[in-house]
Design a protein around this motif. Sequence first.
Motif, PDB file in Angstrom:
ATOM      1  N   ILE A 139       9.280   5.042   7.530  1.00 47.09           N
ATOM      2  CA  ILE A 139       9.837   4.857   8.864  1.00 47.09           C
ATOM      3  C   ILE A 139       9.479   3.461   9.369  1.00 47.09           C
ATOM      4  O   ILE A 139       8.308   3.072   9.330  1.00 47.09           O
ATOM      5  CB  ILE A 139       9.279   5.909   9.851  1.00 47.09           C
ATOM      6  CG1 ILE A 139       9.642   7.323   9.392  1.00 47.09           C
ATOM      7  CG2 ILE A 139       9.819   5.660  11.264  1.00 47.09           C
ATOM      8  CD1 ILE A 139       8.970   8.413  10.205  1.00 47.09           C
ATOM      9  N   ASN A 169      15.491  16.446   7.776  1.00 49.63           N
ATOM     10  CA  ASN A 169      15.675  15.468   6.706  1.00 49.63           C
ATOM     11  C   ASN A 169      14.338  14.867   6.274  1.00 49.63           C
ATOM     12  O   ASN A 169      13.377  14.852   7.035  1.00 49.63           O
ATOM     13  CB  ASN A 169      16.593  14.332   7.184  1.00 49.63           C
ATOM     14  CG  ASN A 169      17.962  14.819   7.599  1.00 49.63           C
ATOM     15  OD1 ASN A 169      18.849  14.995   6.778  1.00 49.63           O
ATOM     16  ND2 ASN A 169      18.147  15.041   8.902  1.00 49.63           N
ATOM     17  N   LYS A 170      14.326  14.372   5.034  1.00 52.32           N
ATOM     18  CA  LYS A 170      13.136  13.719   4.497  1.00 52.32           C
ATOM     19  C   LYS A 170      13.386  12.221   4.382  1.00 52.32           C
ATOM     20  O   LYS A 170      14.528  11.771   4.249  1.00 52.32           O
ATOM     21  CB  LYS A 170      12.774  14.303   3.127  1.00 52.32           C
ATOM     22  CG  LYS A 170      12.403  15.780   3.164  1.00 52.32           C
ATOM     23  CD  LYS A 170      11.973  16.263   1.800  1.00 52.32           C
ATOM     24  CE  LYS A 170      11.605  17.748   1.830  1.00 52.32           C
ATOM     25  NZ  LYS A 170      10.456  17.993   2.713  1.00 52.32           N
ATOM     26  N   VAL A 171      12.315  11.462   4.422  1.00 49.85           N
ATOM     27  CA  VAL A 171      12.439  10.008   4.352  1.00 49.85           C
ATOM     28  C   VAL A 171      11.197   9.445   3.687  1.00 49.85           C
ATOM     29  O   VAL A 171      10.118  10.046   3.743  1.00 49.85           O
ATOM     30  CB  VAL A 171      12.632   9.435   5.780  1.00 49.85           C
ATOM     31  CG1 VAL A 171      11.356   9.536   6.587  1.00 49.85           C
ATOM     32  CG2 VAL A 171      13.127   8.004   5.749  1.00 49.85           C
ATOM     33  N   LEU A 199      14.062   5.238   7.524  1.00 54.79           N
ATOM     34  CA  LEU A 199      14.543   5.540   8.869  1.00 54.79           C
ATOM     35  C   LEU A 199      14.097   4.408   9.796  1.00 54.79           C
ATOM     36  O   LEU A 199      12.904   4.115   9.898  1.00 54.79           O
ATOM     37  CB  LEU A 199      13.978   6.877   9.363  1.00 54.79           C
ATOM     38  CG  LEU A 199      14.245   7.233  10.826  1.00 54.79           C
ATOM     39  CD1 LEU A 199      15.738   7.411  11.086  1.00 54.79           C
ATOM     40  CD2 LEU A 199      13.475   8.496  11.217  1.00 54.79           C
ATOM     41  N   ALA A 233      14.655  10.454  16.534  1.00 54.16           N
ATOM     42  CA  ALA A 233      14.026  10.373  15.219  1.00 54.16           C
ATOM     43  C   ALA A 233      13.293  11.666  14.879  1.00 54.16           C
ATOM     44  O   ALA A 233      13.414  12.192  13.763  1.00 54.16           O
ATOM     45  CB  ALA A 233      13.055   9.189  15.183  1.00 54.16           C
ATOM     46  N   ILE A 248       4.313  11.038   6.361  1.00 56.72           N
ATOM     47  CA  ILE A 248       5.370  10.027   6.191  1.00 56.72           C
ATOM     48  C   ILE A 248       4.813   8.648   6.550  1.00 56.72           C
ATOM     49  O   ILE A 248       4.288   8.459   7.650  1.00 56.72           O
ATOM     50  CB  ILE A 248       6.592  10.329   7.087  1.00 56.72           C
ATOM     51  CG1 ILE A 248       7.175  11.703   6.763  1.00 56.72           C
ATOM     52  CG2 ILE A 248       7.666   9.250   6.902  1.00 56.72           C
ATOM     53  CD1 ILE A 248       8.316  12.109   7.691  1.00 56.72           C
ATOM     54  N   LEU A 263       4.417  12.439  15.207  1.00 61.64           N
ATOM     55  CA  LEU A 263       4.628  12.605  13.768  1.00 61.64           C
ATOM     56  C   LEU A 263       3.372  13.108  13.077  1.00 61.64           C
ATOM     57  O   LEU A 263       3.425  13.988  12.204  1.00 61.64           O
ATOM     58  CB  LEU A 263       5.067  11.275  13.151  1.00 61.64           C
ATOM     59  CG  LEU A 263       6.455  10.748  13.520  1.00 61.64           C
ATOM     60  CD1 LEU A 263       6.659   9.344  12.985  1.00 61.64           C
ATOM     61  CD2 LEU A 263       7.539  11.678  12.992  1.00 61.64           C
ATOM     62  N   TRP A 269      15.820  14.325  13.998  1.00 58.30           N
ATOM     63  CA  TRP A 269      16.415  14.094  12.676  1.00 58.30           C
ATOM     64  C   TRP A 269      15.435  14.472  11.571  1.00 58.30           C
ATOM     65  O   TRP A 269      15.812  15.071  10.565  1.00 58.30           O
ATOM     66  CB  TRP A 269      16.830  12.626  12.557  1.00 58.30           C
ATOM     67  CG  TRP A 269      17.550  12.302  11.281  1.00 58.30           C
ATOM     68  CD1 TRP A 269      18.877  12.429  11.023  1.00 58.30           C
ATOM     69  CD2 TRP A 269      16.965  11.793  10.067  1.00 58.30           C
ATOM     70  NE1 TRP A 269      19.172  12.042   9.735  1.00 58.30           N
ATOM     71  CE2 TRP A 269      18.014  11.646   9.132  1.00 58.30           C
ATOM     72  CE3 TRP A 269      15.669  11.455   9.686  1.00 58.30           C
ATOM     73  CZ2 TRP A 269      17.802  11.167   7.847  1.00 58.30           C
ATOM     74  CZ3 TRP A 269      15.454  10.974   8.393  1.00 58.30           C
ATOM     75  CH2 TRP A 269      16.502  10.839   7.494  1.00 58.30           C
ATOM     76  N   LEU A 270      14.166  14.128  11.752  1.00 58.94           N
ATOM     77  CA  LEU A 270      13.156  14.412  10.734  1.00 58.94           C
ATOM     78  C   LEU A 270      12.873  15.898  10.597  1.00 58.94           C
ATOM     79  O   LEU A 270      12.288  16.337   9.598  1.00 58.94           O
ATOM     80  CB  LEU A 270      11.859  13.664  11.056  1.00 58.94           C
ATOM     81  CG  LEU A 270      11.919  12.142  10.859  1.00 58.94           C
ATOM     82  CD1 LEU A 270      10.730  11.469  11.525  1.00 58.94           C
ATOM     83  CD2 LEU A 270      11.982  11.790   9.376  1.00 58.94           C
ATOM     84  N   GLU A 275       4.795  18.754   8.718  1.00 59.81           N
ATOM     85  CA  GLU A 275       5.960  18.313   7.944  1.00 59.81           C
ATOM     86  C   GLU A 275       6.132  16.795   7.954  1.00 59.81           C
ATOM     87  O   GLU A 275       6.786  16.235   7.069  1.00 59.81           O
ATOM     88  CB  GLU A 275       7.245  18.962   8.490  1.00 59.81           C
ATOM     89  CG  GLU A 275       7.311  20.472   8.342  1.00 59.81           C
ATOM     90  CD  GLU A 275       6.537  21.195   9.448  1.00 59.81           C
ATOM     91  OE1 GLU A 275       6.063  20.511  10.384  1.00 59.81           O
ATOM     92  OE2 GLU A 275       6.387  22.427   9.352  1.00 59.81           O
ATOM     93  N   THR A 276       5.569  16.130   8.961  1.00 59.85           N
ATOM     94  CA  THR A 276       5.813  14.691   9.096  1.00 59.85           C
ATOM     95  C   THR A 276       4.544  13.839   9.074  1.00 59.85           C
ATOM     96  O   THR A 276       4.636  12.614   9.065  1.00 59.85           O
ATOM     97  CB  THR A 276       6.569  14.396  10.411  1.00 59.85           C
ATOM     98  OG1 THR A 276       5.815  14.913  11.513  1.00 59.85           O
ATOM     99  CG2 THR A 276       7.951  15.035  10.400  1.00 59.85           C
TER     100      THR A 276
END
Length: 253
Positions: A178, A173-175, A135, A166, A205, A196, A169-170, A201-202
Amino acid sequence: MLDSKIIFIGEKESFISRVLIKKVQDSGNAVSFVPWTINDINANLEGTSLFVLFMDDENRPRDEVMHFLTDVMEEKGIQMILAGDQHDINVIMDKIPGELIYRTFPRPIDNAAFSETVDEYIRKANTGEFRKSILIVDDDPQYLTMIREWLKGTYKVTMANSGLQAIKWLGKNKVDLILLDYEMPVTSGPQVLEMLRSEPETKSIPVMFLTGKGDKNSVMAVLALSPEGYFLKGIEKDELLEKLNDYFMLHKG
């Protein structure tokens, strides 16, 4: 017709391997049988989407060949299907990382199921399902588009033009990584990183900052936030791709 190149690796061609190859070719796939030596495999690598390792008569490739194949699969982001006796499959599975094995087919092999599995893999490969996802978050639309063009052939790329976009979106969705602009209006890169890391959940990342400032004080301010790394915005395409590849090679799984 499926866009693919498949290397079918074995000690020698046999009746069973020829039947499997013909079945896969009938789906429109390009298949080459290659003896399991490093030189032969290396000479046929260009454009390969998938390896099929076929073992017959309790014969298996040497360890140095499996090390070579492992390195190639990790570098190119491709996987392998194993076919043969269950004992031989088990031995090979102990020699290479599990995430590199797409599926196994113990003998007797269901030819139709084997062909369907190859087709399934190629479809996923062609749509980028096996690629790492990145991302890019930046308020400059021209820079966003440029970086996306650089990366889209190697990674699944999504763009966001603000930190809040962002974050939204996160939420769905997974990524895998970043790339975050350090200097953004409204919600800055450091603020986005803080948000984040505050959410379960984030928080895990990986984040790398994009910054236009390369002076010592600016770089120290970026590093003080403990990102996975940072890139200066003047970085060239080849260097960026090389550094991203190095990062994912070091953080497998």
